[in-house]
Design a protein around this motif. Sequence first.
Motif: not given
Length: 123
Positions: A17, A19-20, A97, A115, A117-118, A120
């Motif tokens: 992703h 930002e990672v 995640s 975490i 994510h949008a 998911k």
Amino acid sequence: MPPAPNSPAGSATMPPHPEVPAALRRLRDHGFRLFTLTDNTLEISGRQLDAAGVMDLFERRFSMDETVRRHKPAPEAYQSVAAALEIDPGGICLIASHVWDTHGAVAAGWQSALILHAGKRPG
């Protein structure tokens, strides 16, 4: 045809992703010790980290094939990492995640962060 993303070969080439990489660098730069714990092989996880450009951020990598020898969420997977790093389990935080992974870490005495994510669902 490229490998399916959920296959071992496909997951090794999936980009992180966006930002990672920056988030991992911030954690390391603030003094956090970073390591990986995966049910993949060291070879596959190495390809993933190399492809993501973050291999150098991790002090050590643990995998079920060479170091842990137990699949997560078995408590032994987490316990072996704490022992190898000589860290009290309560001083380790797993960031993942997958709900099952965070539950396994907590059951072994670790802290955890989930975490999502949008788009998911927790898995």
